[in-house]
Design an enzyme around this catalytic site. Structure first.
Site, short mmCIF file in Angstrom:
data_model
loop_
_atom_site.label_atom_id
_atom_site.label_comp_id
_atom_site.label_asym_id
_atom_site.label_seq_id
_atom_site.Cartn_x
_atom_site.Cartn_y
_atom_site.Cartn_z
N GLY A 189 -12.42 -14.90 -16.82
CA GLY A 189 -11.06 -14.77 -17.33
C GLY A 189 -10.27 -13.66 -16.63
O GLY A 189 -10.81 -13.31 -15.76
N GLY A 194 -11.15 -9.36 -20.28
CA GLY A 194 -12.25 -8.82 -20.04
C GLY A 194 -12.62 -7.50 -20.72
O GLY A 194 -13.81 -7.03 -21.18
N GLU A 211 -16.79 -12.15 -15.22
CA GLU A 211 -16.03 -12.61 -13.81
C GLU A 211 -14.47 -12.69 -13.99
O GLU A 211 -14.02 -13.55 -14.75
CB GLU A 211 -16.85 -14.20 -13.62
CG GLU A 211 -16.51 -14.45 -12.07
CD GLU A 211 -15.17 -14.86 -11.69
OE1 GLU A 211 -14.43 -13.91 -11.01
OE2 GLU A 211 -14.90 -15.93 -12.09
N CYS A 249 -10.20 -18.13 -9.09
CA CYS A 249 -10.61 -16.49 -8.83
C CYS A 249 -11.21 -16.51 -7.25
O CYS A 249 -11.08 -15.42 -6.64
CB CYS A 249 -11.58 -16.22 -9.68
SG CYS A 249 -13.23 -17.18 -9.83
#
Length: 477
Positions: A189, A194, A211, A249
Site C-alpha cells: 500500500g 506503511g 511494499e 507500484c
C-alpha cells in the site's frame, strides 16, 4: 477490539497450533483449492475487478488471474523441494557433527492487500504463506469492495476455513488487527499507512514486509532504427498505461530522454496511445473520487499544465483521465516529487543519456528502474551505480511475472522480497539444526590450555587439515 474479530484470529491460531498446516498434503491441498477457485469463479472475478477499477476482462486475466494460476502451478511443482532440509558444511573442529537448515512456518500471519491489483496482491502473498505452512488472516482493501466481498465469500468455500480467514473492513478494522500479536505482517500500500503498520508491529517486535512503491523511472536511449523505436514505445505505453491506468507500484512513473530525441518520442507515444486505446474500456478508471481529485490537482498546477503535450481530458462522472504526456514539468512540483500512481507521464530531457544515472541517484531508491538501450556500458553502469528493487532492460512490468526472481523494494520503496521460493522464504523461519555424535571427543577444545592445543586450534580454524591430522597424531611438530 471486537470480540468476534479476536475470536476469528484465535481460531486461526488454534488451527496452526494443531499442526495440520505443517504437512505437505495440507499445503498442496490448499494450493489446488485456490487454483480451482480461480478457474471456477473466473467470471465473478472479472465482474468484481470491473466494478472496482474498471479493468477489461483480458487485462484482468493477464495481470491477476493468469499470473496467479502460473504462480500456483510453479509452487505445486517446487514446494516439496522448498520444504526439504538443506545439509550444510561443518568444519573439522566440530567433527563428528552434521548440520542442516530446516524451514519451518512462522505461525499466524496477517496480509494487508492493496486496491489496484486487489486479487493478485491478496492471493500472491497468500500462496507463499500457505506454501510455508502458516495460518493466515487476509485483510483485503476496502477501496476494492467487490473483490473484497468476492474473497470473503469464496475463500471459505474452497480453502480450510479455520486456518485461512478473510476479514473485511476499513481503517478501523485494520487498526484493530494491528493491536493483536502476529508472527509476520505483510503490507502492500501507501507509505503513510506503511508507517502506521510498522509502528504497531514494533510494539510486539513483529517482523514486517512492506511494499510501498515509488517513482519508477524509464531511461530511453535515442534508438535509430524504426523497429527499435516501435518496440520500445509499445513497451513503454504498456508499462505506463497498461497496468490499471498507471495505478501500479511497478508502472513507469516518468521518462528520461535526451533533448534531441524528445520531440520524436512524444509523437511516437501519441501514435501508439491512439493505436492501443481505441475505446475507453481499454483504460482502467481511477479507483475513486479522492484519487481522481488528487491526480486532477497535479494537472491544475499552472506550470505543469503548460507542459502537457497530449491528453489531459478528465471525466469526473466516470472517474476517467485520458493518457497524458507532459514534457519537462518543473522538478520541484508534486508530479515530480511524489509517486504519480495514475495515467500521467512526465518526460524529463537531459543533455546526454548518461546523465540519467546521476538523476536517478539523486532521488529516493525506486522499486524498479527500467532502461531501453543497446548500450552495454550504460547497462553496466545502471546495474553497478544505481540502487533499486530491480532493474529491467528493454521491457517493463515483465519482471513481475518471473517466479524465479525476488520481487520487492529497497529503502523507501519497501523491504522484504516475495514471489516463488522467495515467498516461501519470506513466511518461513530457517532453523539451524545441529547433530553431534558421542563417537569421539577432541580434548584440545577444553582447558587446561597449552601450546599444543593452541596449534591444533590454529590448524583447525584455518582449514589446514593435513597439518592438523599430522600434528594431532604426533607426526609433525
Amino acid at each position: 477490539m471486537e470480540e468476534g474479530l479476536e475470536s476469528e484470529v484465535g481460531e486461526v491460531r488454534g488451527a496452526f497450533e494443531s499442526g495440520r498446516t505443517r504437512s505437505l498434503s495440507w499445503r498442496r491441498s490448499q494450493l489446488r483449492a485456490l487454483l480451482k477457485l480461480l478457474k471456477d469463479e473466473e467470471d465473478d472475478i472479472f465482474k468484481a475487478l470491473k466494478e472496482d477499477v474498471g479493468k477489461h476482462h483480458v487485462e484482468a486475466f493477464r495481470d491477476e488471474v493468469g499470473v496467479l494460476i502460473k504462480s500456483i502451478d510453479f509452487a505445486l511443482g517446487e514446494i516439496k523441494r522448498w520444504m526439504a532440509p538443506q545439509r550444510v558444511w561443518v568444519p573439522l573442529v566440530a567433527f563428528p557433527t552434521t548440520a542442516e537448515v530446516v524451514p519451518e512456518p512462522l505461525g499466524v500471519v496477517l496480509i494487508f492487500s492493496c486496491w489496484n491489483f486487489p486479487l493478485n496482491l491478496s492471493l500472491e502473498p497468500l500462496i507463499g504463506a500457505i506454501c510455508a505452512g502458516n495460518g493466515v488472516v487476509l485483510k483485503p482493501s476496502e477501496l476494492a469492495p467487490a473483490t473484497s466481498q468476492f474473497l470473503a465469500c469464496n475463500i471459505p468455500k474452497y480453502l480450510d476455513s479455520k486456518a485461512v480467514k478473510v476479514v473485511q473492513g476499513g481503517a478501523e478494522v485494520g487498526q484493530q488487527l494491528l493491536e493483536l500479536k502476529w508472527d509476520k505482517i505483510f503490507f502492500t500500500g501507501g507509505r503513510r499507512v506503511g508507517q502506521i503498520v510498522m509502528t504497531a508491529a514494533a510494539k510486539h517486535l513483529t517482523p514486517v514486509a512492506i511494499e510501498v512503491g515509488g517513482k519508477c523511472p524509464a531511461i530511453i536511449d535515442s534508438f535509430t532504427t524504426a523497429k527499435d523505436r516501435k518496440v520500445t514505445v509499445e513497451r513503454v505505453v504498456g508499462g505506463k498505461w497498461g497496468p490499471c491506468a498507471g495505478q501500479a507500484c511497478i508502472a513507469i512513473d516518468y521518462l528520461l530522454v535526451e533533448e534531441e530525441f524528445a520531440p520524436v518520442l512524444v509523437e511516437l507515444l501519441k501514435a501508439t496511445i491512439a493505436k492501443f486505446f481505441t475505446a475507453r474500456e481499454y483504460v482502467s478508471r481511477i479507483v475513486n473520487k479522492h484519487h481522481f481529485e488528487r491526480l486532477s490537482r497535479l494537472l491544475e498546477d499552472k506550470e505543469v499544465a503548460a507542459s502537457i503535450k497530449h491528453g489531459g481530458l478528465r471525466d469526473p462522472e466516470n472517474l476517467f483521465i485520458e493518457p497524458t504526456i507532459l514534457l519537462n514539468p518543473p522538478l520541484d512540483t508534486e508530479i515530480m516529487t511524489e509517486e504519480i500512481f495514475g495515467p500521467l507521464l512526465p518526460i524529463i530531457t537531459l543533455k546526454k543519456i548518461e546523465d540519467s544515472i546521476e538523476f536517478v541517484r539523486a532521488r529516493p531508491k525506486p522499486l524498479v528502474i527500467y532502461a531501453f538501450t543497446h548500450n552495454e556500458t550504460l547497462k553496466k553502469r545502471i546495474v553497478e551505480e544505481t540502487s533499486s528493487g530491480s532493474v529491467t532492460f528493454n521491457d517493463a512490468i515483465i519482471q513481475f511475472l518471473l517466479d524465479a526472481l525476488p520481487f520487492g523494494g529497497i529503502g523507501q520503496s519497501g523491504f522484504g522480497q516475495y514471489h516463488g521460493k522467495y515467498s516461501f522464504d519470506l513466511f518461513s523461519h530457517r532453523k539451524s539444526v545441529v547433530r553431534r555424535s558421542f563417537l569421539t571427543e577432541f580434548s584440545f577444545r577444553y582447558p587446561p590450555w597449552d601450546e599444543r592445543k593452541l596449534q591444533l586450534l590454529r590448524y583447525a580454524y584455518s582449514f589446514d587439515y593435513v597439518r592438523f591430522v599430522l600434528y594431532f597424531l604426533g607426526l609433525k611438530r
